[in-house]
Design a protein around this motif. Sequence first.
Motif, mmCIF file in Angstrom:
data_model
loop_
_atom_site.group_PDB
_atom_site.id
_atom_site.type_symbol
_atom_site.label_atom_id
_atom_site.label_comp_id
_atom_site.label_asym_id
_atom_site.label_seq_id
_atom_site.Cartn_x
_atom_site.Cartn_y
_atom_site.Cartn_z
ATOM 1 N N LEU A 292 0.730 -1.159 0.075
ATOM 2 C CA LEU A 292 0.052 0.000 -0.036
ATOM 3 C C LEU A 292 0.790 1.262 0.041
ATOM 4 C CD1 LEU A 292 -2.567 1.343 0.165
ATOM 5 C CD2 LEU A 292 -2.642 1.080 2.667
ATOM 6 N N ASN A 293 1.913 1.348 0.865
ATOM 7 C CA ASN A 293 2.627 2.437 0.924
ATOM 8 C C ASN A 293 3.518 2.989 -0.257
ATOM 9 O OD1 ASN A 293 2.297 3.864 3.721
ATOM 10 N ND2 ASN A 293 2.065 1.723 4.283
ATOM 11 N N VAL A 294 3.935 1.737 -0.598
ATOM 12 C CA VAL A 294 5.210 2.013 -1.822
ATOM 13 C C VAL A 294 4.321 2.672 -3.150
ATOM 14 C CG1 VAL A 294 4.910 -0.285 -2.911
ATOM 15 C CG2 VAL A 294 6.976 1.152 -3.167
ATOM 16 N N THR A 295 3.083 1.909 -3.222
ATOM 17 C CA THR A 295 2.076 2.407 -4.386
ATOM 18 C C THR A 295 1.976 4.103 -4.081
ATOM 19 O OG1 THR A 295 0.976 0.395 -4.512
ATOM 20 C CG2 THR A 295 -0.067 2.180 -5.438
ATOM 21 N N ALA A 296 1.702 4.511 -2.984
ATOM 22 C CA ALA A 296 1.349 5.905 -2.627
ATOM 23 C C ALA A 296 2.824 6.791 -2.983
ATOM 24 C CB ALA A 296 0.913 6.166 -1.201
ATOM 25 N N LEU A 297 3.852 6.059 -2.501
ATOM 26 C CA LEU A 297 5.207 6.812 -2.741
ATOM 27 C C LEU A 297 5.410 6.901 -4.153
ATOM 28 C CD1 LEU A 297 7.829 7.829 -1.844
ATOM 29 C CD2 LEU A 297 8.640 5.511 -1.794
ATOM 30 N N THR A 298 5.214 5.870 -5.052
ATOM 31 C CA THR A 298 5.378 6.110 -6.617
ATOM 32 C C THR A 298 4.463 7.054 -7.189
ATOM 33 O OG1 THR A 298 4.037 3.972 -6.924
ATOM 34 C CG2 THR A 298 6.569 3.820 -6.700
ATOM 35 N N GLU A 299 3.050 7.003 -6.672
ATOM 36 C CA GLU A 299 2.290 7.919 -7.341
ATOM 37 C C GLU A 299 2.869 9.519 -7.029
ATOM 38 O OE1 GLU A 299 -1.470 6.740 -5.730
ATOM 39 O OE2 GLU A 299 -1.918 5.216 -7.055
ATOM 40 N N GLN A 300 3.322 9.449 -5.644
ATOM 41 C CA GLN A 300 3.774 10.783 -5.392
ATOM 42 C C GLN A 300 4.860 11.401 -6.298
ATOM 43 O OE1 GLN A 300 4.654 11.506 -1.130
ATOM 44 N NE2 GLN A 300 5.621 13.509 -1.520
ATOM 45 N N ILE A 301 5.828 10.346 -6.524
ATOM 46 C CA ILE A 301 6.815 10.819 -7.357
ATOM 47 C C ILE A 301 6.370 11.147 -8.826
ATOM 48 C CG2 ILE A 301 9.083 9.585 -8.382
ATOM 49 C CD1 ILE A 301 9.435 7.993 -5.751
ATOM 50 N N SER A 302 5.625 10.199 -9.360
ATOM 51 C CA SER A 302 5.039 10.736 -10.491
ATOM 52 C C SER A 302 4.461 11.994 -10.755
ATOM 53 C CB SER A 302 4.187 9.560 -11.180
ATOM 54 O OG SER A 302 4.669 8.284 -11.118
#
Length: 623
Positions: A292-302
């Motif tokens: 869950l958290n890594v998905t949020a991280l990659t979306e923020q990076i994008s």
Amino acid sequence: MPDAEALLREQYRRAVKKDGSLDQQRLLDMIVDTYREQRTEIVRTDDAIHAIHLQNISLKEELADTSSNLSKQNAIIEAIVHNLPLGLSVFDANQRLAVCNARFRDLFGFSNKDVEVGTPIATLLSRVPGIEHTTGQPMPARPVKRLPRGTKLRRREWQMHDGRSIESIVTILPDGGSVSIHEDVTDERRAAERIAYIAHHDPLTGLPNRIKFGEEVEQALGRLGPGERLALVHLNLDRFKLVNNTVGLSIGDDILQQVAERLRSSAGSRNILARLGSDEFAILQVGRQQPLNVTALTEQISRELATPFIVGDKQVELSVSAGIAIGPEDGAETHILMKNASVALAHAKADGGRRSRFFTGEMEAQIQVRHALEADLRHAVKNEEFELHYQPLYDVARARISGFEALLRWNHPDRGRISPMEFIPLAEEMGLIADIGRWVLLQACRDAAKWPGDIKVAVNVSAIQFRNGDLPGDVMAAIAAANLSPSRLELEITESVLMENRDQTLPTLHDLKARGIRISMDDFGTGYSSLGYLRSFPFDKIKIDKSFVNDIIDNREAQEIMHVIILLGNALGMRVTVEGVETKSQFDRLRREGCDEIQGYFISPPKPAADVPVLLAAPLASL
């Protein structure tokens, strides 16, 4: 010597004759002989005494010289000891100071009173203004002269309160005493730390590099408890090589530094960010709920990287692809986890980029297929295994074919025909597009040289060909090799080529146009600044993108747009070609609008070079 009276009595007895009378002459002779012998002995003794006297004088002189030399040597030794660049200290078997020099005092900040002869070593150690960093460590193995039996070497190091590092090499003697040399190694330690930092960090961004990141991943995996997980994200900037090729390495480096700062902001202080390569980064996310958290991280990076990057007067838009592996299920060992994140990244790139992919077991086999395709593409470039197909350009007013657009094709011996949409982006990523572009130019000119003299050939040129190498030189070399008139070659460029490096592209276009080459703007209308570029460069032709043709029959707005573009081209003295024409109704509409050229399947699909004579001979006047 015999007693004188006894000797005389003996001589007198011997001088008496048989008759009892005294032989005076004989007695006198014996007395004289005795005197002479004694005189000789006295002289000999005097000579010996004199020789001894002279020898004593010589010995006294030698002793004086020796004493003087020893004094001088002691002075020299003392001068050397006290002027050594290294500190020196000697302790006796009772661990009391016997000798030290000035450098020893200076290094440790001792006073003269501190280092009086006989001071216990424990007392000196208690007065050192620092902390012992390494105590009594045996010296590392190294080629040194064999030491006497019972002698040992030890290394000690102090971190002084003023920031200096002092190293001591201690020779422990068989009787328990010691001789030590001491050196300020602050510069060496700082240099070693700098070297270690450089070895583990990226010089451009200051981020940990691949080696350091691997160490961090290994440590994090080792700390995982039961049920705990971590995420490894492998990031790659989409088509960043194209950015470097178009804006230059210096600006590219500035952009990478900005990317690193945005990634730092997104990753935060709890996660570990690293730069793995030129346009590759990685993040290790620990202590979070996954995935869950890594998905949020990659979306923020994008989102962070989607904002355009500004360097001087240039604006560059980027996107990012990400491959994600979850540990320990996707890899309990560092190299496996990193490899699987890279595999997931490769799939994200292969799917068009701008997205994230989690690793799955099926990806491994698929990535092997991609690697095989890359190898085949390199082989195809090296051995010129491509071919060109040609799609006609139909002159509406003259009702005949006026030229052909060269389109690259790759017919793989095992895979069959591979779409340009698949291998062209791959060639750009691999840095092969410039070599392919030179081959296309040369082959298209050679083929066109076999056609009638009024038939031209159009060739697409990529941004990389403008940035890398000498495009005018490549063009003129191809024309010369084929003995083709420059006016029969038409170069098609897209608006993106002009946008990415206008300052270099426009002078190159003017150079080519001055040499007689025709220049066409391809995909006109798909960008936001096409009209501006028409004002900045006198194109010979504009090609209207097929997206405007699809609705031209039923959509009035599309009809108006097409009408305006054709009028604009006529007003600027530029021919207008419409591509993607597939039906007779579209063709008729465009002919009524006054379009100059038509290209599309309605006229003909792309054909091999061998079919060009057939197309030129076909009756098209009835269209």
